[in-house]
Design a protein around this motif. Structure first.
Motif: not given
Length: 396
Positions: A113-120, A122-129, A164-165, A259-267
């Motif tokens: 069950q996905t509870i959090y999806h955080a690609p860069q 979406l987060t724009h935080d490039f200190h974390y992968p 991840g998606a 944004a260009a394809l491919p891309k991911t997002t979430g709730p």
């Protein structure tokens, strides 16, 4: 147990139970698949399928930790075990209903069950992968069912450089590539995503899978928050309203859509706060419930259409096949046909797999590849960089 796994890998065919629970939080899909071969020789038959609806309490428990940047760690830890236990209970319930002994099942493939999806992106935080988190501990499933369980498919995708998606492109290519022409496989769950499939003999370089934006998530959240209903059944409320073009334009005015394809997002992005922020920034008055649902439904359709039209080959797409919970929303399907008039749109059932079962089936395929596939299957071609092998949990 390793010798048992090796024995399963050598079998001519395997019986694999795919489990899928999406961001709509409506229930667990269980697809019992009989799979022969692997890679391009994969042959699949669905023996049984059912959806077990979550209780209001389970849904509420998940929502306490769902798509929130800060959560109660004790609750998070407990829910990782609780959802794994729930999936095991649902598995045993389904097998009992189908009169199948658990010992007959070779593998369970659990998406979690996905509870959090955080690609860069979406987060724009490039200190974390890139990161993504699914609860539903595979060890709990394996121990409580006695069946070897594969899980955490998205983690491998992230580790290999993906976001991840979406993960479905590999199974889509193996099972559903057209002999001629091209097609779109569109899944409308909480988030909408599609796979573009060229003809079976075309280059894998032409493959593309991407999220497009909200699927059912905004519609469902609005219904739950404003009307205490889990969803807009058949899209009936939306169909009775009128699309507010100003609100629709404001909702579509987000950098994600350009944004260009491919891309991911979430709730994490597309939620009630997004609606409220949009109305505040544009100083627009909130429409009636019916008009807002009509607008949110058209927003989903427009964002899907925008993603598909962003493909350079859009004019060459012959057919679109739709799976996921959104296929039951008659008004949404009407809006899709209105926004994509040049495309022939069908329910996924036309390809021989129930629309609701598609993602559970594809995770069964990924489990099969994890156990019986080869490096040639998963490295290069359709899998790069979408490597999506599962982690293996033994019953003991």
């Amino acid at each position: 147990m390793v010798s048992k796994l090796a024995s399963i890998a050598r079998k001519r065919e395997r019986l694999i139970l795919g489990l899928m629970s999406g961001t709509s939080l409506d229930g667990l899909d269980l697809a019992l698949c009989q799979i022969k071969g692997s890679g391009e020789q994969t042959q699949l038959q669905i023996n049984h399928f059912k959806t077990i609806t979550y209780s209001a309490q389970v849904r509420a428990d998940i929502q306490e930790i769902f798509s929130k940047p800060t959560v109660n760690m004790a609750k998070l830890s407990a829910m990782h075990a609780r959802i794994g236990t729930l999936f095991a209970e649902c598995t045993l319930l389904a097998l009992n209903e189908w009169e199948i002994n658990p010992s007959a099942i070779d593998l369970i493939a659990s998406h979690g069950q996905t509870i959090y999806h955080a690609p860069q992106s979406l987060t724009h935080d490039f200190h974390y992968p890139n990161s993504t988190f699914q609860i539903g501990d595979g060890d709990h499933i394996a121990v409580k069912t006695g069946i070897i369980t594969l899980s955490d498919f998205r983690q491998k995708h992230v580790a290999a450089g993906g976001e991840g998606a979406p993960l479905v492109v590999y199974g889509d290519r193996l099972l559903f590539s057209p002999k001629t022409g091209s097609r779109i496989l569109l899944n409308i769950g909480g988030i909408a995503n599609f796979t573009y499939l060229p003809a079976v003999d075309a280059s894998d370089d032409l493959l593309l899978a991407s999220d497009t934006g909200p699927g059912n998530t905004l519609m469902n959240q609005y219904m739950q928050h404003e009307l205490d209903e889990p969803f807009d059944k058949d899209g009936a409320l939306a169909a009775s309203g009128k699309v507010n073009s100003n609100v629709l334009a404001a909702l579509l005015n987000h950098p994600f859509f350009s944004a260009a394809l491919p891309k991911t997002t979430g709730p994490e992005l597309f939620n009630l706060a997004y609606i409220e922020k949009t109305l505040q920034q544009t100083r627009l008055s909130a429409p009636t419930h019916a008009d807002m649902m009509a607008t949110l439904t058209m927003f989903t359709a427009k964002s899907i259409a925008h993603g598909i039209q962003a493909l350079n080959v859009h004019s060459l797409i012959d057919e679109i096949y739709v799976s996921g919970g959104g296929v039951h929303n008659h008004f949404l399907m009407h809006c899709l046909k209105e926004t994509l008039p040049s495309c022939s749109i069908h329910r996924f059932d036309a390809l021989g797999i129930p629309a609701d079962a598609k993602e559970a089936v594809l995770f069964a395929v990924l489990a099969n590849e994890t156990v019986a596939g080869t490096a040639d299957h998963m490295n290069g071609g359709v899998a790069a960089p979408q490597v999506c092998l599962g982690k293996i949990s033994f019953p003991q």
